[in-house]
Design a protein around this motif. Structure first.
Motif, mmCIF file in Angstrom:
data_model
loop_
_atom_site.group_PDB
_atom_site.id
_atom_site.type_symbol
_atom_site.label_atom_id
_atom_site.label_comp_id
_atom_site.label_asym_id
_atom_site.label_seq_id
_atom_site.Cartn_x
_atom_site.Cartn_y
_atom_site.Cartn_z
ATOM 1 N N ASN A 79 0.829 -1.201 0.000
ATOM 2 C CA ASN A 79 0.000 0.000 0.000
ATOM 3 C C ASN A 79 0.867 1.256 0.000
ATOM 4 O OD1 ASN A 79 -2.439 -1.419 0.074
ATOM 5 N ND2 ASN A 79 -2.426 -1.533 2.304
ATOM 6 N N SER A 113 5.085 -0.593 5.306
ATOM 7 C CA SER A 113 4.435 -1.893 5.366
ATOM 8 C C SER A 113 5.257 -2.866 6.196
ATOM 9 C CB SER A 113 4.241 -2.447 3.953
ATOM 10 O OG SER A 113 3.485 -3.628 3.968
ATOM 11 N N THR A 149 0.897 5.696 -0.118
ATOM 12 C CA THR A 149 0.163 6.943 0.067
ATOM 13 C C THR A 149 0.864 8.012 -0.762
ATOM 14 O OG1 THR A 149 1.471 7.513 2.038
ATOM 15 C CG2 THR A 149 -0.594 6.335 2.377
ATOM 16 N N THR A 188 3.460 1.443 -8.612
ATOM 17 C CA THR A 188 3.060 0.208 -7.945
ATOM 18 C C THR A 188 4.272 -0.365 -7.215
ATOM 19 O OG1 THR A 188 1.551 -0.227 -9.788
ATOM 20 C CG2 THR A 188 1.911 -2.004 -8.223
#
Length: 251
Positions: free
Chosen positions: A159, A171, A161, A212
């Motif tokens: 994930n 993470s 931001t 990504t």
């Protein structure tokens, strides 16, 4: 009576001898299992990581794709915390990635962050060899018979931001063991693999529309034999996936 007493005495002595051997083996195994590997200081670790870059050692991106530091449109440096950071916009390298895996198609920039404690092993992955000696844990001993360690990219995304052009990844990625034997053998063999997780924390600027992130991992695939109580023996194929950093695909 004497004829009966002697066999009993011989049986008792045999049992006592076997018990003594088992106790001796247990003591030796416990001592070897509890040996402590010398720990490198943070300063020494950072200095060591910088030396790999200074000597222009090839940097792998995958098992089959690598490049030399200072190559055109590549940046390689060690952060203050010792992490290795790689940024690649070299079209030839990006094309190689695209040809190797479809998830890289359309990539415009590649970024890689390897945790400080994994830098030396990552750069020298091709020289990795499994420990050949037996390792001990309680009344069991373990030995890796054969196997490989590959550099892989996880299929699970991390994930992210974004605040304007600032991209941040935070993470906690767990180590994944295929079975109980994998967990126990890795611990016994003291292969410097945590049985928990790796905290991944990174932030950088990116104007690209799509970013990504995936965990970069070492994937261990090997056959291990466990012998217990000098009687029971089993050999199984086991896998361990160990997070070592973050890979960004920027499009």
């Amino acid at each position: 009576m004497e004829k009966v007493a002697r066999p009993k005495k011989a049986l008792f002595l045999s049992a006592l001898f076997i018990l003594s051997v088992v106790i001796a083996l247990f003591v030796v195994w416990k001592v070897q299992a509890e040996e402590i590997t010398p720990r490198v200081s943070e300063a020494e670790l950072i200095a060591s990581n910088k030396s790999w870059i200074a000597t222009k050692t090839a940097i792998p991106l995958t098992d089959d794709i690598s490049f030399l530091p200072a190559e055109k449109d590549t940046e390689v440096h060690i952060l203050a915390n010792g992490n290795l950071v790689v940024d690649v916009t070299n079209h030839e390298i990006l094309n190689q990635l695209s040809e190797e895996d479809s998830k890289y198609e359309g990539i415009k920039e590649y970024r890689l962050v390897i945790a400080a404690s994994n830098v030396a092993e990552y750069i020298n992955n091709s020289k990795f060899k499994y420990p050949m000696d037996y390792a001990y844990d309680g009344f069991s001993n373990y030995q890796i018979e054969s196997g490989t360690r590959e550099i892989q990219t996880s299929n699970e995304t991390i994930n992210l931001t974004r605040k304007k052009n600032q991209v941040t990844a935070k993470s906690l990625v767990p180590v994944e063991f295929s079975n109980e034997l994998a967990t126990k053998s890795i611990k016994a063999l003291q292969m410097n693999i945590t049985t928990e997780s790796l905290a991944l924390d990174d932030s950088f600027e990116a104007k690209a529309k799509t970013v990504t992130a995936y965990p970069k991992t070492f994937f261990y695939d090997f056959n291990v034999t466990r012998n217990s109580w000098l009687i029971f023996s089993e050999t199984k194929q086991v896998n361990v996936s160990v997070p070592i950093g973050i890979e960004y695909i920027i499009k």
